[in-house]
Scaffold this motif. Structure first.
Motif, PDB file in Angstrom:
ATOM      1  N   VAL A  53      31.134  86.942  -7.237  1.00 62.04           N
ATOM      2  CA  VAL A  53      29.706  86.877  -6.935  1.00 62.04           C
ATOM      3  C   VAL A  53      28.959  86.303  -8.127  1.00 62.04           C
ATOM      4  O   VAL A  53      29.526  86.087  -9.193  1.00 62.04           O
ATOM      5  CB  VAL A  53      29.140  88.278  -6.567  1.00 62.04           C
ATOM      6  N   SER A  54      27.663  86.116  -7.958  1.00 56.17           N
ATOM      7  CA  SER A  54      26.835  85.561  -9.028  1.00 56.17           C
ATOM      8  C   SER A  54      26.439  86.632 -10.037  1.00 56.17           C
ATOM      9  O   SER A  54      26.446  87.826  -9.736  1.00 56.17           O
ATOM     10  CB  SER A  54      25.565  84.949  -8.439  1.00 56.17           C
ATOM     11  N   ALA A  55      26.061  86.166 -11.214  1.00 55.84           N
ATOM     12  CA  ALA A  55      25.560  87.077 -12.247  1.00 55.84           C
ATOM     13  C   ALA A  55      24.295  87.792 -11.775  1.00 55.84           C
ATOM     14  O   ALA A  55      24.053  88.945 -12.124  1.00 55.84           O
ATOM     15  CB  ALA A  55      25.295  86.312 -13.535  1.00 55.84           C
ATOM     16  N   ALA A  56      23.482  87.110 -10.954  1.00 57.56           N
ATOM     17  CA  ALA A  56      22.251  87.733 -10.445  1.00 57.56           C
ATOM     18  C   ALA A  56      22.577  88.935  -9.557  1.00 57.56           C
ATOM     19  O   ALA A  56      21.884  89.958  -9.613  1.00 57.56           O
ATOM     20  CB  ALA A  56      21.426  86.715  -9.666  1.00 57.56           C
ATOM     21  N   ALA A  57      23.617  88.831  -8.756  1.00 52.84           N
ATOM     22  CA  ALA A  57      24.020  89.963  -7.902  1.00 52.84           C
ATOM     23  C   ALA A  57      24.451  91.137  -8.766  1.00 52.84           C
ATOM     24  O   ALA A  57      24.134  92.292  -8.466  1.00 52.84           O
ATOM     25  CB  ALA A  57      25.144  89.541  -6.971  1.00 52.84           C
ATOM     26  N   ILE A  58      25.156  90.861  -9.842  1.00 52.02           N
ATOM     27  CA  ILE A  58      25.600  91.914 -10.757  1.00 52.02           C
ATOM     28  C   ILE A  58      24.392  92.537 -11.446  1.00 52.02           C
ATOM     29  O   ILE A  58      24.302  93.761 -11.583  1.00 52.02           O
ATOM     30  CB  ILE A  58      26.599  91.354 -11.800  1.00 52.02           C
ATOM     31  N   SER A  59      23.455  91.714 -11.858  1.00 50.62           N
ATOM     32  CA  SER A  59      22.265  92.210 -12.558  1.00 50.62           C
ATOM     33  C   SER A  59      21.510  93.237 -11.725  1.00 50.62           C
ATOM     34  O   SER A  59      21.150  94.303 -12.214  1.00 50.62           O
ATOM     35  CB  SER A  59      21.351  91.036 -12.914  1.00 50.62           C
ATOM     36  N   GLY A  60      21.277  92.919 -10.466  1.00 43.20           N
ATOM     37  CA  GLY A  60      20.573  93.855  -9.596  1.00 43.20           C
ATOM     38  C   GLY A  60      21.348  95.134  -9.377  1.00 43.20           C
ATOM     39  O   GLY A  60      20.793  96.231  -9.362  1.00 43.20           O
ATOM     40  N   ALA A  61      22.662  95.008  -9.224  1.00 47.20           N
ATOM     41  CA  ALA A  61      23.501  96.186  -8.988  1.00 47.20           C
ATOM     42  C   ALA A  61      23.542  97.095 -10.208  1.00 47.20           C
ATOM     43  O   ALA A  61      23.395  98.318 -10.080  1.00 47.20           O
ATOM     44  CB  ALA A  61      24.915  95.757  -8.602  1.00 47.20           C
ATOM     45  N   VAL A  62      23.718  96.522 -11.404  1.00 45.08           N
ATOM     46  CA  VAL A  62      23.778  97.385 -12.591  1.00 45.08           C
ATOM     47  C   VAL A  62      22.411  97.974 -12.907  1.00 45.08           C
ATOM     48  O   VAL A  62      22.323  99.085 -13.428  1.00 45.08           O
ATOM     49  CB  VAL A  62      24.397  96.686 -13.817  1.00 45.08           C
ATOM     50  N   ARG A  63      21.354  97.272 -12.559  1.00 40.43           N
ATOM     51  CA  ARG A  63      20.009  97.843 -12.741  1.00 40.43           C
ATOM     52  C   ARG A  63      19.859  99.084 -11.861  1.00 40.43           C
ATOM     53  O   ARG A  63      19.394 100.131 -12.309  1.00 40.43           O
ATOM     54  CB  ARG A  63      18.942  96.795 -12.424  1.00 40.43           C
ATOM     55  N   TYR A  64      20.282  98.986 -10.609  1.00 40.12           N
ATOM     56  CA  TYR A  64      20.225 100.132  -9.700  1.00 40.12           C
ATOM     57  C   TYR A  64      21.114 101.266 -10.205  1.00 40.12           C
ATOM     58  O   TYR A  64      20.694 102.430 -10.265  1.00 40.12           O
ATOM     59  CB  TYR A  64      20.657  99.703  -8.295  1.00 40.12           C
ATOM     60  N   LEU A  65      22.345 100.954 -10.585  1.00 36.96           N
ATOM     61  CA  LEU A  65      23.271 101.980 -11.051  1.00 36.96           C
ATOM     62  C   LEU A  65      22.802 102.630 -12.347  1.00 36.96           C
ATOM     63  O   LEU A  65      23.029 103.827 -12.558  1.00 36.96           O
ATOM     64  CB  LEU A  65      24.674 101.387 -11.216  1.00 36.96           C
ATOM     65  N   SER A  66      22.138 101.871 -13.189  1.00 37.65           N
ATOM     66  CA  SER A  66      21.561 102.442 -14.411  1.00 37.65           C
ATOM     67  C   SER A  66      20.425 103.388 -14.062  1.00 37.65           C
ATOM     68  O   SER A  66      20.293 104.472 -14.643  1.00 37.65           O
ATOM     69  CB  SER A  66      21.036 101.340 -15.331  1.00 37.65           C
ATOM     70  N   HIS A  67      19.625 102.988 -13.101  1.00 37.90           N
ATOM     71  CA  HIS A  67      18.485 103.806 -12.674  1.00 37.90           C
ATOM     72  C   HIS A  67      18.929 105.168 -12.148  1.00 37.90           C
ATOM     73  O   HIS A  67      18.272 106.180 -12.372  1.00 37.90           O
ATOM     74  CB  HIS A  67      17.668 103.059 -11.616  1.00 37.90           C
ATOM     75  N   ILE A  68      20.056 105.212 -11.455  1.00 38.53           N
ATOM     76  CA  ILE A  68      20.535 106.488 -10.914  1.00 38.53           C
ATOM     77  C   ILE A  68      21.534 107.164 -11.863  1.00 38.53           C
ATOM     78  O   ILE A  68      22.228 108.104 -11.488  1.00 38.53           O
ATOM     79  CB  ILE A  68      21.122 106.351  -9.490  1.00 38.53           C
ATOM     80  N   SER A  69      21.611 106.672 -13.085  1.00 41.78           N
ATOM     81  CA  SER A  69      22.422 107.272 -14.153  1.00 41.78           C
ATOM     82  C   SER A  69      23.919 107.266 -13.880  1.00 41.78           C
ATOM     83  O   SER A  69      24.631 108.184 -14.284  1.00 41.78           O
ATOM     84  CB  SER A  69      21.956 108.701 -14.441  1.00 41.78           C
ATOM     85  N   MET A  70      24.414 106.221 -13.231  1.00 37.61           N
ATOM     86  CA  MET A  70      25.859 106.105 -13.017  1.00 37.61           C
ATOM     87  C   MET A  70      26.505 105.140 -14.007  1.00 37.61           C
ATOM     88  O   MET A  70      27.694 105.261 -14.290  1.00 37.61           O
ATOM     89  CB  MET A  70      26.159 105.627 -11.596  1.00 37.61           C
ATOM     90  N   VAL A  71      25.718 104.198 -14.504  1.00 38.47           N
ATOM     91  CA  VAL A  71      26.237 103.163 -15.397  1.00 38.47           C
ATOM     92  C   VAL A  71      25.317 103.056 -16.603  1.00 38.47           C
ATOM     93  O   VAL A  71      24.099 103.199 -16.468  1.00 38.47           O
ATOM     94  CB  VAL A  71      26.311 101.804 -14.647  1.00 38.47           C
ATOM     95  N   VAL A  72      25.915 102.822 -17.763  1.00 37.13           N
ATOM     96  CA  VAL A  72      25.123 102.558 -18.967  1.00 37.13           C
ATOM     97  C   VAL A  72      25.508 101.190 -19.516  1.00 37.13           C
ATOM     98  O   VAL A  72      26.643 100.736 -19.355  1.00 37.13           O
ATOM     99  CB  VAL A  72      25.306 103.632 -20.058  1.00 37.13           C
ATOM    100  N   ARG A  73      24.519 100.576 -20.141  1.00 33.89           N
ATOM    101  CA  ARG A  73      24.737  99.280 -20.784  1.00 33.89           C
ATOM    102  C   ARG A  73      25.022  99.536 -22.254  1.00 33.89           C
ATOM    103  O   ARG A  73      24.330 100.317 -22.894  1.00 33.89           O
ATOM    104  CB  ARG A  73      23.504  98.399 -20.626  1.00 33.89           C
ATOM    105  N   GLU A  74      26.040  98.872 -22.770  1.00 34.00           N
ATOM    106  CA  GLU A  74      26.409  99.005 -24.170  1.00 34.00           C
ATOM    107  C   GLU A  74      26.342  97.649 -24.848  1.00 34.00           C
ATOM    108  O   GLU A  74      26.848  96.670 -24.311  1.00 34.00           O
ATOM    109  CB  GLU A  74      27.843  99.537 -24.305  1.00 34.00           C
ATOM    110  N   HIS A  75      25.719  97.619 -25.993  1.00 37.35           N
ATOM    111  CA  HIS A  75      25.707  96.399 -26.798  1.00 37.35           C
ATOM    112  C   HIS A  75      26.940  96.426 -27.691  1.00 37.35           C
ATOM    113  O   HIS A  75      27.241  97.443 -28.312  1.00 37.35           O
ATOM    114  CB  HIS A  75      24.441  96.322 -27.652  1.00 37.35           C
TER     115      HIS A  75
END
Length: 161
Positions: A53-75
């Motif tokens: 899939v596209s990076a845009a599809a991933i962006s929306g999904a990880v934003r949602y998953l971050s919002h519900i506290s299932m995924v965190v972004r790490e630098h």
């Protein structure tokens, strides 16, 4: 031996199952791709490649998953790309976070039952039943979560290494 084709089918099946329950399908695909990964975290590019899939599809999904506290972004120091990982005990954490939703649903159903004329009316009885169910679940959920934590700790103590 790891079976990549079976894992891809598993990811799609789980995403479809969660989608049937109203969970965003792409978010389901991302969360189960992360769950099925041997790596602790994946970049958006890794996720996009694995899912086709596209990076845009991933962006929306990880934003949602971050919002519900299932995924965190790490630098990652020295890397321009962020990586995404599942929150430790994500299913437990999401359940704990949604406990307030149970009370909100119970309270709203109670107000609806009163507005419908009380439990003596057909609509009021339906709504009172909903209220009673969510109150029942809310009352028992802390005990279930405590039991899960105890079981998990016991299993960890028994496992080698």
């Amino acid at each position: 031996m790891r079976d990549e084709a079976a894992l891809r089918a598993f990811v799609e099946d789980m995403a479809r199952l969660l989608g049937d329950w109203g969970f965003p399908r792409m978010a389901g695909r991302v969360v189960f791709t992360l769950m099925a990964a041997d790596e602790r975290s994946l970049s958006a590019g890794d996720l996009a490649d694995r899912l086709g899939v596209s990076a845009a599809a991933i962006s929306g999904a990880v934003r949602y998953l971050s919002h519900i506290s299932m995924v965190v972004r790490e630098h990652v120091p020295g890397d321009r790309r962020d990586r995404y990982r599942l929150v430790d005990d994500s299913w437990y954490e999401v359940t704990v976070a949604k406990m307030t939703l149970l009370k909100t649903l119970a309270d709203a159903a109670g107000e609806g039952a009163a507005a419908a004329g009380g439990a003596g009316t057909t609509a009021g009885a339906r709504l009172a039943g909903m209220r009673d169910f969510y109150n029942w679940v809310q009352d028992r959920m802390p005990t279930l979560l405590d039991q899960w934590a105890e079981e998990k700790a016991a299993a960890k103590a028994e496992s080698p290494g």
